[in-house]
Design a protein around this motif. Structure first.
Motif, PDB file in Angstrom:
ATOM      1  N   ASP A   1     -57.944 102.285  23.379  1.00  0.00           N
ATOM      2  CA  ASP A   1     -57.723 100.944  22.825  1.00  0.00           C
ATOM      3  C   ASP A   1     -56.406 100.848  22.056  1.00  0.00           C
ATOM      4  O   ASP A   1     -56.367 100.345  20.920  1.00  0.00           O
ATOM      5  CB  ASP A   1     -58.909 100.579  21.916  1.00  0.00           C
ATOM      6  CG  ASP A   1     -58.981  99.077  21.636  1.00  0.00           C
ATOM      7  OD1 ASP A   1     -58.303  98.304  22.329  1.00  0.00           O
ATOM      8  OD2 ASP A   1     -59.700  98.698  20.696  1.00  0.00           O
TER       9      ASP A   1
ATOM     10  N   GLN B   1     -52.370 100.348  16.580  1.00  0.00           N
ATOM     11  CA  GLN B   1     -53.726 100.869  16.399  1.00  0.00           C
ATOM     12  C   GLN B   1     -54.138 101.720  17.581  1.00  0.00           C
ATOM     13  O   GLN B   1     -53.806 101.408  18.726  1.00  0.00           O
ATOM     14  CB  GLN B   1     -54.721  99.697  16.264  1.00  0.00           C
ATOM     15  CG  GLN B   1     -56.146 100.152  16.009  1.00  0.00           C
ATOM     16  CD  GLN B   1     -57.200  99.043  16.250  1.00  0.00           C
ATOM     17  OE1 GLN B   1     -58.059  99.181  17.089  1.00  0.00           O
ATOM     18  NE2 GLN B   1     -57.103  97.961  15.511  1.00  0.00           N
TER      19      GLN B   1
ATOM     20  N   ARG C   1     -57.784 104.316  18.758  1.00  0.00           N
ATOM     21  CA  ARG C   1     -59.066 104.879  18.333  1.00  0.00           C
ATOM     22  C   ARG C   1     -59.016 106.391  18.489  1.00  0.00           C
ATOM     23  O   ARG C   1     -58.598 106.892  19.533  1.00  0.00           O
ATOM     24  CB  ARG C   1     -60.210 104.306  19.170  1.00  0.00           C
ATOM     25  CG  ARG C   1     -60.245 102.801  19.038  1.00  0.00           C
ATOM     26  CD  ARG C   1     -61.590 102.220  19.284  1.00  0.00           C
ATOM     27  NE  ARG C   1     -61.434 100.763  19.324  1.00  0.00           N
ATOM     28  CZ  ARG C   1     -62.423  99.908  19.203  1.00  0.00           C
ATOM     29  NH1 ARG C   1     -63.652 100.334  19.048  1.00  0.00           N
ATOM     30  NH2 ARG C   1     -62.211  98.606  19.242  1.00  0.00           N
TER      31      ARG C   1
ATOM     32  N   GLU D   1     -67.832 104.863  22.817  1.00  0.00           N
ATOM     33  CA  GLU D   1     -67.456 104.058  21.654  1.00  0.00           C
ATOM     34  C   GLU D   1     -68.198 104.467  20.390  1.00  0.00           C
ATOM     35  O   GLU D   1     -67.738 104.190  19.285  1.00  0.00           O
ATOM     36  CB  GLU D   1     -67.676 102.571  21.945  1.00  0.00           C
ATOM     37  CG  GLU D   1     -66.705 102.097  23.007  1.00  0.00           C
ATOM     38  CD  GLU D   1     -66.984 100.699  23.490  1.00  0.00           C
ATOM     39  OE1 GLU D   1     -67.467  99.890  22.684  1.00  0.00           O
ATOM     40  OE2 GLU D   1     -66.721 100.420  24.669  1.00  0.00           O
TER      41      GLU D   1
ATOM     42  N   LEU E   1     -65.818 106.928  18.334  1.00  0.00           N
ATOM     43  CA  LEU E   1     -64.417 106.570  18.082  1.00  0.00           C
ATOM     44  C   LEU E   1     -64.311 105.707  16.830  1.00  0.00           C
ATOM     45  O   LEU E   1     -65.212 104.929  16.530  1.00  0.00           O
ATOM     46  CB  LEU E   1     -63.857 105.778  19.274  1.00  0.00           C
ATOM     47  CG  LEU E   1     -63.683 106.538  20.591  1.00  0.00           C
ATOM     48  CD1 LEU E   1     -63.396 105.565  21.728  1.00  0.00           C
ATOM     49  CD2 LEU E   1     -62.563 107.566  20.478  1.00  0.00           C
ATOM     50  N   ARG E   2     -63.210 105.861  16.118  1.00  0.00           N
ATOM     51  CA  ARG E   2     -62.922 104.943  15.013  1.00  0.00           C
ATOM     52  C   ARG E   2     -61.452 104.555  15.082  1.00  0.00           C
ATOM     53  O   ARG E   2     -60.594 105.345  15.481  1.00  0.00           O
ATOM     54  CB  ARG E   2     -63.261 105.538  13.644  1.00  0.00           C
ATOM     55  CG  ARG E   2     -62.631 106.864  13.307  1.00  0.00           C
ATOM     56  CD  ARG E   2     -62.868 107.269  11.839  1.00  0.00           C
ATOM     57  NE  ARG E   2     -61.856 106.685  10.992  1.00  0.00           N
ATOM     58  CZ  ARG E   2     -60.775 107.346  10.539  1.00  0.00           C
ATOM     59  NH1 ARG E   2     -60.601 108.610  10.831  1.00  0.00           N
ATOM     60  NH2 ARG E   2     -59.898 106.728   9.785  1.00  0.00           N
ATOM     61  N   PRO E   3     -61.158 103.306  14.683  1.00  0.00           N
ATOM     62  CA  PRO E   3     -59.772 102.851  14.799  1.00  0.00           C
ATOM     63  C   PRO E   3     -58.935 103.292  13.599  1.00  0.00           C
ATOM     64  O   PRO E   3     -59.422 103.342  12.471  1.00  0.00           O
ATOM     65  CB  PRO E   3     -59.922 101.327  14.808  1.00  0.00           C
ATOM     66  CG  PRO E   3     -61.133 101.065  13.974  1.00  0.00           C
ATOM     67  CD  PRO E   3     -62.048 102.248  14.187  1.00  0.00           C
ATOM     68  N   VAL E   4     -57.691 103.609  13.859  1.00  0.00           N
ATOM     69  CA  VAL E   4     -56.717 103.892  12.799  1.00  0.00           C
ATOM     70  C   VAL E   4     -55.495 103.029  13.070  1.00  0.00           C
ATOM     71  O   VAL E   4     -55.045 102.917  14.212  1.00  0.00           O
ATOM     72  CB  VAL E   4     -56.320 105.382  12.770  1.00  0.00           C
ATOM     73  CG1 VAL E   4     -55.261 105.635  11.698  1.00  0.00           C
ATOM     74  CG2 VAL E   4     -57.534 106.266  12.520  1.00  0.00           C
ATOM     75  N   CYS E   5     -54.978 102.416  12.017  1.00  0.00           N
ATOM     76  CA  CYS E   5     -53.814 101.536  12.129  1.00  0.00           C
ATOM     77  C   CYS E   5     -52.613 102.211  11.473  1.00  0.00           C
ATOM     78  O   CYS E   5     -52.743 102.821  10.409  1.00  0.00           O
ATOM     79  CB  CYS E   5     -54.129 100.217  11.437  1.00  0.00           C
ATOM     80  SG  CYS E   5     -52.733  99.088  11.322  1.00  0.00           S
TER      81      CYS E   5
ATOM     82  N   GLY F   1     -58.200 104.151   7.066  1.00  0.00           N
ATOM     83  CA  GLY F   1     -58.170 103.227   8.185  1.00  0.00           C
ATOM     84  C   GLY F   1     -56.764 102.778   8.538  1.00  0.00           C
ATOM     85  O   GLY F   1     -56.502 102.384   9.672  1.00  0.00           O
ATOM     86  N   ARG F   2     -55.860 102.815   7.547  1.00  0.00           N
ATOM     87  CA  ARG F   2     -54.477 102.355   7.800  1.00  0.00           C
ATOM     88  C   ARG F   2     -53.522 103.277   7.070  1.00  0.00           C
ATOM     89  O   ARG F   2     -53.754 103.625   5.918  1.00  0.00           O
ATOM     90  CB  ARG F   2     -54.306 100.905   7.323  1.00  0.00           C
ATOM     91  CG  ARG F   2     -52.909 100.325   7.498  1.00  0.00           C
ATOM     92  CD  ARG F   2     -52.885  98.791   7.394  1.00  0.00           C
ATOM     93  NE  ARG F   2     -53.422  98.297   6.148  1.00  0.00           N
ATOM     94  CZ  ARG F   2     -52.703  97.686   5.178  1.00  0.00           C
ATOM     95  NH1 ARG F   2     -51.414  97.465   5.354  1.00  0.00           N
ATOM     96  NH2 ARG F   2     -53.288  97.272   4.075  1.00  0.00           N
ATOM     97  N   ILE F   3     -52.477 103.674   7.766  1.00  0.00           N
ATOM     98  CA  ILE F   3     -51.452 104.559   7.209  1.00  0.00           C
ATOM     99  C   ILE F   3     -50.127 103.812   7.245  1.00  0.00           C
ATOM    100  O   ILE F   3     -49.737 103.274   8.292  1.00  0.00           O
ATOM    101  CB  ILE F   3     -51.356 105.863   8.028  1.00  0.00           C
ATOM    102  CG1 ILE F   3     -52.717 106.583   8.034  1.00  0.00           C
ATOM    103  CG2 ILE F   3     -50.272 106.774   7.465  1.00  0.00           C
ATOM    104  CD1 ILE F   3     -52.808 107.718   9.027  1.00  0.00           C
TER     105      ILE F   3
ATOM    106  N   ALA G   1     -54.009  94.590  15.786  1.00  0.00           N
ATOM    107  CA  ALA G   1     -53.893  96.027  15.505  1.00  0.00           C
ATOM    108  C   ALA G   1     -54.335  96.392  14.095  1.00  0.00           C
ATOM    109  O   ALA G   1     -54.343  97.572  13.743  1.00  0.00           O
ATOM    110  CB  ALA G   1     -52.452  96.485  15.731  1.00  0.00           C
TER     111      ALA G   1
ATOM    112  N   VAL H   1     -56.434  97.436  10.901  1.00  0.00           N
ATOM    113  CA  VAL H   1     -57.702  98.049  10.519  1.00  0.00           C
ATOM    114  C   VAL H   1     -57.834  97.893   9.011  1.00  0.00           C
ATOM    115  O   VAL H   1     -57.034  98.453   8.256  1.00  0.00           O
ATOM    116  CB  VAL H   1     -57.761  99.546  10.891  1.00  0.00           C
ATOM    117  CG1 VAL H   1     -59.073 100.157  10.416  1.00  0.00           C
ATOM    118  CG2 VAL H   1     -57.608  99.729  12.394  1.00  0.00           C
TER     119      VAL H   1
ATOM    120  N   GLY I   1     -66.998 103.539   8.914  1.00  0.00           N
ATOM    121  CA  GLY I   1     -65.568 103.702   9.174  1.00  0.00           C
ATOM    122  C   GLY I   1     -65.179 103.415  10.610  1.00  0.00           C
ATOM    123  O   GLY I   1     -64.005 103.487  10.950  1.00  0.00           O
ATOM    124  N   ARG I   2     -66.138 103.068  11.442  1.00  0.00           N
ATOM    125  CA  ARG I   2     -65.806 102.766  12.842  1.00  0.00           C
ATOM    126  C   ARG I   2     -65.470 101.290  13.027  1.00  0.00           C
ATOM    127  O   ARG I   2     -65.355 100.823  14.164  1.00  0.00           O
ATOM    128  CB  ARG I   2     -66.987 103.155  13.749  1.00  0.00           C
ATOM    129  CG  ARG I   2     -67.301 104.664  13.677  1.00  0.00           C
ATOM    130  CD  ARG I   2     -68.475 105.059  14.556  1.00  0.00           C
ATOM    131  NE  ARG I   2     -69.619 104.239  14.241  1.00  0.00           N
ATOM    132  CZ  ARG I   2     -70.245 103.464  15.112  1.00  0.00           C
ATOM    133  NH1 ARG I   2     -69.859 103.427  16.362  1.00  0.00           N
ATOM    134  NH2 ARG I   2     -71.262 102.742  14.735  1.00  0.00           N
TER     135      ARG I   2
END
Lengths: 521, 521
Positions: free
Chosen positions: A123, A143, A145, A485, A488-492, B445-447, B461, B463, B474-475
């Motif tokens: 994603d 972003q 996952r 799914e 998975l976790r999203p990271v921005c 969640g965001r960097i 995009a 999070v 956290g997902r």
């Protein structure tokens, strides 16, 4: 392929003083290999290795993980008949079924490999910077996952291959980029060791870090509890009983850092016989029903344990035909003596409830074979006694007759969450089916017309899940590509230099993934 | 737009004998309208109406729901300055900020409308039947995601518009096809009533069923507890304190049918000042840090509450400059007297911990203004005292100095889950940043690089989420288009006649949605 009975803690197999033995499911005889029971130390070390492997493993490309999954499938295939034969001894399931289950197991590993190669499941999203935007500029936001972390996978009793050590939970967790610590089901330790060693050979062939996979065995509940409690574990995949799933969920929720448990637990898979279908083909429906109910001694999450219909001559014909068909089923050995005892106790408990009548039983056979049983009750009894809704794992079903469609609809509304509901219907039943649909959509993960719930296709559109208590999280599936799914976790990433971005998000798209740009997919 | 103080139970506004009043946040004076306190009966009725509306509402097409969301945005805009002015009185937040927040609120409603029109978020999938397949044919399998059921939305204190009655949780739940029962934050009942009535006008204009939206108010915790306990509620959206989020999670987990709680709770948003950046621009970093910290009296989930750097002359310069900058901030009224009291208590508690030193405070002002405060500690103190990691909601931050990069890395590994982490870095800091990245990806969640965490873009995009305790799951994200996924669950249809399928899955694709066919997207 000689079994050693060792625990597979990463690449470091080890034996422990405390051991247990597998049992031949058909004969009840103890099989020779002594399997080590995992200690708390083993659990801790497997989790520590998984944690240490996590950063390296989740940073692999989707293509690298695809190769790993394909390699596991190859290694399973390379075991030849050793694997299904051992599974047959330990589970009593027929070889034909286990050959099919092996194909399903390798098939789903390869399905996840294709999913990864298609490149969408991570994603990737990029919302480019808008430095000229007013009143404030937009940053560059990207972003992806990532794997949520090490996953604890609990092997199921009833699918020694497809829902066990190298089964769907393991495949989807590994696909997501999560190391796996598998807890072997104590009923098939040899099958588990064979599958676990196949995975470890694939780890080695693919040059992946030690700890991407570990396998722990032993009969004690404390092993699973320690695993779910370990701070390194980020999620749990479980297929089993409602009591087991709830126990693990409680442990996970009580941790200092709670984690999600994806438990597939309990479903009686109601089948609605609508009037026209029942009138025109009561006998055929009864025969198909008994075939679905008796398959694998009813030891499926999707076994049809509840039949609902409007009372009348057609339903009487269905009952009579079902009773006749039941008399001819071949009794099948149940998976374990404990499952057999639980089945017998469940049947006895149901028989003792007010308003529940025995309709028929199948042939009796050896001491561990499933004695198939059919009960009847009316809607009133069903609506007033929650015990009539409890799952009995095995070939036992309850046929509930309703005085009219309105009552049938009421019964539908009062059902608990289910993996499946099925409609047996003809064209002239459409109005009733339409009236039921909104109820069924609330209740189940999968709705079937003119089919039987046993048999779960592994494909993108499958949902093997459903509202509580079918699962602990009705927003997920444990079969099909959607299973990834869960892990998975999203990271921005905001304004990160290219060098710090995961390859999937770098300028120039070096992994050639599908990426959503500015919301356009 | 005269406020009535009524509860908005579907289309049936009602007054109750027990009432409460809003307070002018700046003056502390009680405002005139008497707002009704919801009773258990009101909660039950709002939930019953939501449940009754659910089947109709979730069956609306994505285009119909998009029109609804656009209409809500229109109705909010039509309130003109009435809405931000009331929010200003009840929250003390400056008008300029509230005008921006209104734009964000309508903007995210319209973003979800566009998402729905793009037609992908229902995730329609079709795996056509393969009647010729051997050994067994494949059924026709179709999947779509449907709204999970009525959602309880808890308005946040710090965003009276964007995270409240018509905020992101409501927008994403309504977009998903879920009715919403909103629980107004007791600090801004008038703002809540204005937004709630705007939504109800949109419900009426769009011809949607009564119960798609209700608004309940009152200061008692029992109202929220009753709402989360109600059997009709299928999920919860919450932004607030860790204690509040954990309390709601415990209630939700203890229900006969547990439900997911998406609680955004607690984050101290660590900022890493890497050596080269610190050496070359300590003063500018300090100024930007204080600007981010003091914005909105620090009452943001993403306020930078922790600064981490290696000890030395550059860090000393940063501290000195931050102290100077802090002296010039304009004290701002805090949202409520309770938040102000909690802030003061948190600052006092932190000041009393061993190894924590007061660096500077901002100007003092009126009785409810935030008295900004900076503390310092060394890594050893930070690593040995969990209290130093606790969020203090307001303009308070701790600067932690580490003797070397290894210790900085250790501190990073020991952090709790966060909404954001930020790197202040120059090109020559890249190696250290690269070493930190795997740790930061686990934690947040965001960097961000060279930015400050306050200011959350609403885009695909984004999070706004993160590992526990930043959120309870956290997902997920509560900001951006991904927020809709919290409130959807997949349903699979096997061999259903076209007439029984949801329009999104029918042959001929009458809704003209994007559909995945046989795994091809």
């Amino acid at each position: 392929m000689t079994l050693t009975g060792e625990l597979l803690v990463g690449s470091r197999p080890r034996a422990r003083a405390e051991t247990f033995h597998a049992v031949d499911a058909t004969t009840g005889q103890t099989l020779p290999t002594a399997f080590s029971c995992a200690t708390a130390e083993d659990v801790g070390e497997a989790c520590m290795l998984a944690d240490a492997a996590y950063d390296t493993y989740r940073a692999t490309s989707p293509a690298e993980r695809a190769r790993f999954l394909d390699t596991i499938a190859e290694e399973l295939d390379a075991l030849g008949d050793t694997l299904p034969e051992r599974a047959h001894r330990e589970s009593g399931l027929p070889m034909a079924r286990l050959l099919g289950e092996r194909a399903r197991t390798t098939g789903q590993l390869r399905l996840f490999a294709r999913l990864l190669r298609a490149g969408r499941c991570v994603d990737a999203r990029i919302d480019p910077a808008q430095p000229e935007r007013t009143p404030i500029p937009r940053a560059d936001l990207r972003q992806i996952r990532i794997g949520i972390g090490p996953v604890a996978v609990f092997g199921a009793s009833n699918f020694p291959l497809a829902f066990s050590v190298a089964g769907g939970d393991t495949a989807s967790a590994l696909a997501a980029g999560c190391p796996v610590v598998a807890r072997a089901h104590p009923a098939h330790p040899g099958t588990s060791e064979l599958a676990g060693r196949a995975i470890l050979r694939a780890v080695e062939r693919c040059g992946l870090p030690d700890g991407v996979f570990s396998l722990l065995g032993g009969p004690a509940h404390a092993i699973g509890a320690a695993l779910v409690s370990d701070g390194a574990i980020a999620a749990v995949g479980f297929t089993g009983s409602r009591a087991g799933g709830l126990a693990l969920s409680a442990i996970a929720a009580a941790r200092p850092v709670p984690i999600p448990v994806f438990a597939e637990m309990s479903s009686i898979n109601p089948v609605f016989l609508l009037p026209a279908a029942l009138a025109t083909r009561a006998d055929a429906l009864a025969s198909a029903f008994i075939s679905s109910l008796s398959m694998g001694a009813g030891q499926f999450c999707t076994s049809p344990g509840l039949v609902l219909a409007i009372a009348g001559e057609s339903l009487d014909r269905f009952k009579a035909a079902a009773a006749r068909a039941l008399a001819t089923v071949t009794p099948q050995t149940m998976l374990t003596s404990s499952i057999h005892a639980t089945y017998k106790a469940g049947v006895a408990a149901l028989a003792a409830r007010p308003g529940v009548h025995l309709l028929a039983t199948g042939p009796e056979s050896g001491p561990r074979a499933c004695h198939a049983t059919l009960f009847t009750a009316d809607a009133d009894a069903f609506l007033h006694d929650p015990v009539l809704s409890h799952e009995i794992f095995g070939s036992c079903a309850l046929i509930v007759s309703c005085p009219d469609f309105e009552t049938l609809h009421t019964v539908a509304r009062r059902l608990e969450g289910q993996l499946t509901v099925s409609l047996q219907m003809d064209a002239t039943d459409t109005d009733q089916a339409l009236a039921l649909m909104p109820v069924l959509e609330r209740k189940a993960g999968r709705i079937l017309a003119n089919g039987w719930p046993t048999g779960v296709e592994v494909c993108p559109a499958m949902v093997h899940g459903g509202p509580f208590p079918a699962t602990s999280d009705g927003r997920t599936t444990s079969v099909g590509t959607g299973a990834i799914e869960r892990f998975l976790r999203p990271v921005c990433y905001q304004d990160l230099p290219d060098a710090l971005l995961p390859a999937a998000l770098r300028d120039g798209n070096p992994l050639a993934l599908h990426r959503m740009i500015d919301g356009t997919d």
